[in-house]
Design a protein around this motif. Structure first.
Motif, mmCIF file in Angstrom:
data_model
loop_
_atom_site.group_PDB
_atom_site.id
_atom_site.type_symbol
_atom_site.label_atom_id
_atom_site.label_comp_id
_atom_site.label_asym_id
_atom_site.label_seq_id
_atom_site.Cartn_x
_atom_site.Cartn_y
_atom_site.Cartn_z
ATOM 1 N N THR A 21 0.855 -1.186 0.000
ATOM 2 C CA THR A 21 0.000 0.000 0.000
ATOM 3 C C THR A 21 0.891 1.236 0.000
ATOM 4 O O THR A 21 1.980 1.227 0.568
ATOM 5 C CB THR A 21 -0.947 0.034 1.218
ATOM 6 O OG1 THR A 21 -0.177 0.067 2.416
ATOM 7 C CG2 THR A 21 -1.834 -1.196 1.227
ATOM 8 N N ASP A 81 -3.329 1.993 -5.149
ATOM 9 C CA ASP A 81 -3.996 1.373 -4.007
ATOM 10 C C ASP A 81 -5.368 0.815 -4.387
ATOM 11 O O ASP A 81 -5.788 -0.225 -3.868
ATOM 12 C CB ASP A 81 -4.131 2.383 -2.871
ATOM 13 C CG ASP A 81 -2.785 2.703 -2.217
ATOM 14 O OD1 ASP A 81 -1.792 2.029 -2.547
ATOM 15 O OD2 ASP A 81 -2.736 3.625 -1.383
ATOM 16 N N ASN A 116 -4.902 0.285 3.757
ATOM 17 C CA ASN A 116 -5.602 0.483 2.485
ATOM 18 C C ASN A 116 -7.082 0.183 2.680
ATOM 19 O O ASN A 116 -7.738 -0.421 1.822
ATOM 20 C CB ASN A 116 -5.013 -0.424 1.392
ATOM 21 C CG ASN A 116 -5.382 0.036 -0.010
ATOM 22 O OD1 ASN A 116 -5.642 1.216 -0.242
ATOM 23 N ND2 ASN A 116 -5.411 -0.888 -0.953
#
Length: 302
Positions: free
Chosen positions: A102, A183, A242
């Motif tokens: 992430t 992401d 995330n």
């Protein structure tokens, strides 16, 4: 200006860090010096024995102090904490990069503590295995796999090029992407599949005939749930850093599963058939696209 990278410190000598060390040494040999850093003494011993590092230490501050490039190969929450520890010890001109899954969270955290004169170029190799640790490391792990660079705005161009050059030693296919887009994409194609595989394994706990189900589980179940054997610390950190994109994709996934369950309950064969047919068609398209990309020549200098 081309920045010379001769001394590399890799923090986290597990699957990814160990594989990077092996790949770098296979490509450059004695032209580079690698320091392996880890809190696990056995990992350091094996990293040295396997040739993934020239020297090893458990002291991240000392190990990173003289490096031209520092590569963080730890779970993302550990990476953020480590940068705070080592930041005062990094020499001017050091390039910091990472391999975490992430990016938006980590870029924000590192920007807050990054010393002047140190450049940060986030990275993420789209490669891995269900097994973790230095014993699973492989010099060819990244070959022909995507390796994403996510340079923040106003990143130093020479530092980006240096990371590209070093990553190129692994044989990876290098591309760049904005953090938010990265992401969202990884939530869909990587993070949610790991959660789904873990959920399928945990589903066995609710089975009335659990022992028989486990006994009968064949290749299909093992293949589908293979990635559920991945490192729990890493994936817990991924979910915490995330959260939005992962939760959004899980909501859509739950909606799809719910619609299929409803169609099955009401005996709607046409709907169920359409579900499988659409998936088959889309997956065939993905395989064709993947094959086309794989056949393209590498452009990273290998």
């Amino acid at each position: 200006m081309s920045l010379a990278v001769r001394r590399i410190a890799i923090i986290g000598m597990g699957l990814i860090g160990g594989s990077l060390g092996l790949a770098f040494k296979a490509a450059r040999g004695g032209k580079i010096e690698i320091t392996g850093i880890d809190t696990n003494e056995l990992s350091l011993i094996r990293a040295r024995q396997r040739g993934a590092a020239d020297s090893v230490t458990a002291d991240s501050k000392a190990g990173a102090a003289e490096a031209d490039m520092v590569i963080l190969c730890t779970p993302v929450l550990q990476a953020a904490a480590l940068v705070k520890e080592i930041a005062p010890y990094l020499k001017p001109g050091t390039i910091l990069t990472d391999t975490c899954s992430t990016k938006s969270y980590l870029i924000k955290e590192i920007a807050a503590v990054l010393p002047a004169g140190v450049s940060y170029v986030p990275g993420h190799p789209m490669a891995g295995r269900e097994k973790s640790g230095i014993e699973a490391a492989d010099s060819t792990l990244f070959c022909d796999k995507w390796y994403i660079l996510i340079p923040p705005a106003n990143s130093d161009a020479a530092a980006i090029e240096a990371v590209r050059r070093v990553v190129g030693w692994t044989g990876a296919r290098i591309t760049e992407m904005e953090a938010g887009r990265h992401d969202r994409c990884t939530a869909l194609i990587s993070h949610v599949p790991h959660i789904g595989a873990a959920a399928l394994v945990n589903l066995l706990s609710y089975a009335e005939d659990k022992d028989s189900s486990i006994k009968l589980a064949g290749g299909g179940f093992r293949d589908t749930t293979r990635i559920a054997s991945s490192n729990a610390d890493m994936w817990a950190d991924v979910c915490m850093t995330n959260a939005g994109p992962i939760a959004d994709s899980l909501d859509k996934f739950s909606q799809i599963i719910g619609e299929v369950a409803s169609a099955i309950r009401r005996g709607d064969r046409a709907c169920v058939h359409g579900f499988f047919a659409a998936a088959q068609e889309r997956r065939d398209e993905l395989l064709q696209l993947e094959q086309a990309v794989t056949e393209q020549p590498l452009s990273n200098g290998r």
